[in-house]
Design an enzyme around this catalytic site. Structure first.
Site, short mmCIF file in Angstrom:
data_model
loop_
_atom_site.label_atom_id
_atom_site.label_comp_id
_atom_site.label_asym_id
_atom_site.label_seq_id
_atom_site.Cartn_x
_atom_site.Cartn_y
_atom_site.Cartn_z
N HIS A 1 0.84 -1.21 0.00
CA HIS A 1 0.00 0.00 0.00
C HIS A 1 0.88 1.25 0.00
CE1 HIS A 1 -3.07 -2.64 2.33
NE2 HIS A 1 -3.49 -2.53 1.07
N LYS B 1 -17.67 -6.44 6.42
CA LYS B 1 -16.65 -7.44 6.72
C LYS B 1 -16.14 -7.29 8.15
CE LYS B 1 -13.91 -6.63 3.10
NZ LYS B 1 -12.66 -6.68 2.33
N ARG C 1 -1.96 -5.55 -8.77
CA ARG C 1 -0.96 -6.60 -8.63
C ARG C 1 -1.16 -7.67 -9.68
NH1 ARG C 1 -2.57 -8.10 -2.75
NH2 ARG C 1 -4.46 -7.95 -4.00
N SER D 1 -3.04 -7.54 2.90
CA SER D 1 -3.25 -7.48 4.35
C SER D 1 -3.58 -8.85 4.91
CB SER D 1 -4.39 -6.51 4.67
OG SER D 1 -4.04 -5.19 4.28
#
Lengths: 161, 161, 161, 161, 161, 161
Positions: free
Chosen positions: B17, B41, B90, B128
């Site tokens: 990040h 979430k 990514r 993460s």
């Protein structure tokens, strides 16, 4: 008669779904849109509500029926004497999952063929869940779902009234 | 002034990040890193903890601010007079999901543009959740997250002290 | 001033290219559209013709310039004091090739950043080569390329006159 | 009557092509397999040879015809009153290219729909070019192409006789 | 001795898993199939049941052992003096996730190498979850899992007795 | 003894190739790097030059040999009593092509297994052709190829002397 089945959860139906259903209705003699009763997922709308929204949205398509099923899609198709499954494709990730399902269904019944049709590119970003997310946060969903569905979503989120 | 917004859940911020935030800070006049309050979430860190870790980690970047928002990102951007959303890429699966989000945001507000920037390839495997998984099992996360974040993770898992 | 460079072969420019150039012109202070002189590929139009078509097509965009270059893009950017490369993304295969180029350019010059912008989904199928193929076979290319480009293509294929 | 068109270069036809043609013949009332005359690519077999091999290979499929065309596929379809294009899918890269072609064809004629069907997974690695490469180097191609095609390939490479 | 480790949740083992395990057993001197104890996911079978089904299914492969582990795979490998992780590949989405895991494992221990092996294409659609879904709805799973596993699945769903 | 074969065109060998060869040399007892004589592509270096560059670059790896072959790889492997083909993976497009080749090779010889290994992510953008393109235009290729190869490339392009 060439009968095609268009399965999904339709929670709720979007204009992307309708785009595929309309294309299918021009390509096959009869199209049955079916909502599955199986899934353990949590839905926003009951199966009856989802079927009702589909029926209203497909009212203008003469050769389209709306139904629901329990168990394996392949068994439902035998019952209805249908040999074609219609799936809409938007993206690569769709494609891989749908390919896996199609190969499994072919293994279960060799006479059933899955055909993939392409959504209008203007709906390529559309899904039931993104529409719900936008509606929940007060975003404008006009043009993304049939009007009736838009109203139902606003009611659920206590917006606009 | 060109203001770019860099949204995410940052639970917690990783060096991947930070790599994107740093690149964005060189490419635009001002970058606002925003944590969303919406998601249903389960997060490991509260929104305040996530913002605090971001603030410490971005302290050396003069034109970067940290904030949070409720509701639609597109509404937050109007409020801040920002026209650019930054997303790091990514892999292909990132790309498809982000493309869907970007098209939806464009539909909601035509003046907002999403631009994609590429992570340093040495962080191409970082997320993460994988960092939390490794930390939970006692693996070394040095070099994957800012030191401060590393310490917080170890505390959570009662390791190293 | 934030200068962005938008490289390509533009043989010829399509409405998909113009869509990206327009978005870039709103996102950065100045955009230089550059045609490469290097390639060993066979082109339908000379570099001068391609630049001329770009200039006419971008005439309404005040902060857009058209240029060409020989050698490495990275060297051209240093010369122009530009730090941002703009690339349009349509599909996954685009993405992988462009990611490879972006990483190589970053290796050659750390100060240069590639940012990816998304084409309007209605142009997601558009490329210079598919337009040429359609025009060659007498298909209608209205709406796919600027009018001027359409006329040039018809002349090349001895159509319409 | 539902007429579907199955276009390709078929240089030469493989068992993967035949698998798709057979599935299409069960799904639509009539299938026309068409070889394009346009391409500037170099082919191993003439268009007449390719059509002949297709005709022999499809002899057992009553509702399948073999033909060729010049110009745009979309124009050929109007001529034949056909509204469905059949494309076989093997992999993601297939999918993206075919999606681009399908969207372009839809732009050229809104009444034409492209439907994708999935090859048997045992042919997922098969293509005309890989078959030619293997045959050229003396590898066994039994089971990959119809027997007639296998014999023709061996003749071309002066093998086996 | 070249020891390879083949990790997974195996809930339950399928013929696709066995295909990869068999290929691995021919490629390396010894293969340890390991079930992870970590995951917070809900499993249908206990870790003991999963190991038992693996042991029976791999009984014919002399150089294959079945084990389980807690913590990081990388630590388990050090303990066993194993340097190779085997992962089966079916599709692109597999590939991206596995690449991420492999790069993380390489970061954690440079001496460990992940090698990818390809499933037989006839199992390309197979996964533990799709098998459970089919079995739950009364579909035939013969040929998709070892006989023993098929019987266990039928017992769970109260079918066939 | 576990013999693995690492095929390619190596025109010229890059540090990405060497990374895979090194990993293979640690994973198998012996690695044969083979250059194919078949291809109809145009190469910059002769097969002898490519083999020589490979030999010098692999000099420090005791269990690595360099060779070339004509015909089918599968026949070469039988000759050498090798059962494993090593392929390096960088991206999704690599993966699909390699999967196709691997399935074809498996069809030709069931005893041969293709295993995929992952390049160091810092070489994920590297290919022989991009290196040649950069070198041709005077870009710095230090760190991308072995020193010897760098010198050869500069000679070809009359640079640096």
């Amino acid at each position: 008669m060439r009968i095609a089945v268009c399965p999904g959860s339709f929670d709720p139906v979007t204009n992307g779904h309708l785009d595929i259903i309309t294309r299918a209705s021009k390509t096959f003699d009869k199209v049955i849109v079916v909502v599955s009763r199986n899934s353990s997922k949590n839905y926003m709308f009951t199966i009856e509500e989802r079927m009702e929204m589909l029926k209203v949205s497909c009212a203008g398509l003469d050769n389209v029926e709306v139904d629901c099923f329990t168990g394996l899609l392949i068994d439902y198709m035998t019952l209805k004497n249908a040999h074609v499954i219609i799936k809409g494709l938007r993206a690569v990730s769709d494609f891989e999952y749908e390919m896996q399902m199609a190969l499994m269904n072919r293994k279960l019944n060799q006479d059933v063929e899955t055909v993939f049709m392409m959504t209008n590119s203007k709906y390529s970003y559309l899904s039931s869940s993104i529409v719900k997310e936008v509606a929940k946060n007060g975003g404008c969903i006009k043009g993304l779902v049939p009007d009736l569905v838009g109203e139902e979503l606003l009611k659920r989120f206590n917006i606009g009234g």
